[in-house]
Design an enzyme around this catalytic site. Structure first.
Site, mmCIF file in Angstrom:
data_model
loop_
_atom_site.group_PDB
_atom_site.id
_atom_site.type_symbol
_atom_site.label_atom_id
_atom_site.label_comp_id
_atom_site.label_asym_id
_atom_site.label_seq_id
_atom_site.Cartn_x
_atom_site.Cartn_y
_atom_site.Cartn_z
ATOM 1 N N SER A 90 48.397 39.461 39.192
ATOM 2 C CA SER A 90 49.290 38.451 39.786
ATOM 3 C C SER A 90 50.358 37.990 38.807
ATOM 4 O O SER A 90 50.206 38.090 37.591
ATOM 5 C CB SER A 90 48.480 37.232 40.230
ATOM 6 O OG SER A 90 47.423 37.609 41.063
HETATM 7 N N1 SAH Z 1 42.445 38.674 39.328
HETATM 8 C C1 SAH Z 1 43.053 39.956 39.059
HETATM 9 C C2 SAH Z 1 44.000 40.388 40.161
HETATM 10 C C3 SAH Z 1 43.247 41.127 41.126
HETATM 11 S S1 SAH Z 1 44.040 41.960 42.433
HETATM 12 C C4 SAH Z 1 43.735 40.012 37.730
HETATM 13 O O1 SAH Z 1 43.786 38.992 37.027
HETATM 14 O O2 SAH Z 1 44.193 41.092 37.361
HETATM 15 C C5 SAH Z 1 42.714 41.820 43.592
HETATM 16 C C6 SAH Z 1 41.479 42.581 43.251
HETATM 17 O O3 SAH Z 1 40.515 42.288 44.263
HETATM 18 C C7 SAH Z 1 41.642 44.093 43.262
HETATM 19 O O4 SAH Z 1 41.286 44.612 42.028
HETATM 20 C C8 SAH Z 1 40.700 44.551 44.368
HETATM 21 O O5 SAH Z 1 40.060 45.780 44.090
HETATM 22 C C9 SAH Z 1 39.704 43.411 44.417
HETATM 23 N N2 SAH Z 1 38.944 43.301 45.677
HETATM 24 C C10 SAH Z 1 39.350 43.592 46.943
HETATM 25 N N3 SAH Z 1 38.360 43.344 47.819
HETATM 26 C C11 SAH Z 1 37.306 42.877 47.095
HETATM 27 C C12 SAH Z 1 35.983 42.466 47.435
HETATM 28 N N4 SAH Z 1 35.546 42.466 48.696
HETATM 29 N N5 SAH Z 1 35.161 42.077 46.434
HETATM 30 C C13 SAH Z 1 35.585 42.073 45.128
HETATM 31 N N6 SAH Z 1 36.826 42.470 44.754
HETATM 32 C C14 SAH Z 1 37.668 42.855 45.722
#
Ligand code: SAH
Length: 244
Positions: A90
Site C-alpha cells: 500500500s
Molecule cells: N499489508 C501488505 C499489503 C498486502 S496486499 C503489505 O504491507 O505489503 C494484500 C494481501 O492480502 C496480498 O498479499 C494477498 O495475497 C493477501 N490476501 C488476500 N486474501 C487473503 C486471505 N483470505 N487471507 C490472507 N491474506 C489474503
C-alpha cells in the site's frame, strides 16, 4: 620481490574496491534515510497523520527493503507498488492512516490479514507487543517471514492460510487490520476482537473502490466510522464464496 609487489598491488586494488563499495552503500542508505524523512513530512504530517509514534516509526522502517528491487527508487513515493504474485504494497499514507486508526499504545496484540510484503507488519511491530499476520499466498508468507526475521523482528508471527477465519488459537486481539478488500466483515474477525478493540478494513466492491471502515467493538452493537475511499486487492478464499 616482483611477486611481493604484485601481491601488494592486488591487495590495494581489493581494499579500495571494498572501501568504495562500502562508501557507496553508505551513501545509498543516507539517501533512503533522507527520502524517508521527506516522505513523513510531505505525505503524512502535512496531511492528517498526527499520531507521533506512527510518524516516528514511518520514518524508521526501511520501506525500500520491502519493495521489489526494480522499484527501490520509488519506495518513498506517494504511491502503492506492485509486489510478487500481482499483489501490492500500500501507499505509505494508507499504511500510516490504517495504523493510526488502531490507536495503539504499545501493549497490544494485533492481528493483520494480508501480510503481503511484510511492511505493514513491521510498522505495527514497533507500536505494539505482538503482531500475528496471515497471508493466503504461501510464497509471499514465506518471503515476508524471512525478511522480517533477517531484519530482526522477534514479535511478528507469520502464518500461511485464509485470514477470513482469523487466528482463533491466539485470540482475542486488541486490534485487527485487514489489508485486502472484502464485501463484508468476516464474522470470525469480529468475534476474535476484544471488547473495546478496534478493527480497520476496506469494505465494498472488491473489483472497484472500497471504503476504509473502522469498527469499534462496543458490547453487542459495534460502532462504525467511515474513513476514506480506497482501492485494495481483493480478499480471496472464503470471503469470495459469500456474496453479500
Ligand atoms: N499489508 C501488505 C499489503 C498486502 S496486499 C503489505 O504491507 O505489503 C494484500 C494481501 O492480502 C496480498 O498479499 C494477498 O495475497 C493477501 N490476501 C488476500 N486474501 C487473503 C486471505 N483470505 N487471507 C490472507 N491474506 C489474503
Amino acid at each position: 620481490m616482483k611477486f611481493l609487489i604484485k601481491k601488494a598491488g592486488q591487495i590495494i586494488v581489493l581494499f579500495s574496491l571494498g572501501v568504495s563499495i562500502w562508501l557507496s552503500l553508505g551513501y545509498q542508505e543516507d539517501k533512503f534515510t533522507r527520502l524517508r524523512k521527506r516522505m513523513v513530512e510531505e505525505q503524512l504530517a502535512s496531511r492528517d497523520i498526527t499520531d507521533k509514534r506512527v510518524l516516528e516509526v514511518m520514518g524508521m522502517v526501511p520501506r525500500h527493503l520491502f519493495v521489489l528491487p526494480q522499484y527501490i527508487n520509488l519506495a518513498y513515493e506517494d504511491t502503492p507498488l506492485p509486489i510478487e504474485e500481482g499483489q501490492t504494497i500500500s501507499q505509505p499514507y494508507i499504511v500510516a492512516l490504517m495504523t493510526q486508526c488502531l490507536a495503539l499504545k504499545g501493549d497490544e496484540r494485533v492481528l493483520e490479514i494480508g501480510t503481503g510484503s511484510g511492511y505493514q507488519a513491521a510498522i505495527l511491530a514497533h507500536l505494539c507487543r505482538e503482531v500475528y499476520t496471515i497471508e493466503i499466498r504461501e510464497s509471499l508468507a514465506r518471503k515476508a517471514a524471512d525478511l522480517l526475521a533477517r531484519l530482526g523482528y522477534q514479535n511478528v508471527y507469520v502464518k500461511g492460510g485464509d485470514g477470513y477465519f482469523g487466528w482463533p488459537e491466539k485470540a482475542p486481539f486488541d486490534a485487527i487490520i485487514v489489508t485486502c478488500a472484502a464485501n463484508h466483515l468476516p464474522p470470525p474477525l469480529l468475534e476474535q476482537l476484544k471488547d473495546g478493540g478496534r478493527l480497520v478494513i476496506p469494505l465494498g466492491s472488491t473489483l472497484y473502490f472500497q471504503t476504509l471502515t473502522l469498527v469499534i467493538k462496543e458490547g453487542k452493537r459495534p460502532r462504525v466510522e467511515y474513513i476514506l475511499g480506497v482501492r485494495f486487492v481483493p480478499m480471496i478464499g472464503e470471503a469470495e464464496k459469500k456474496k453479500r
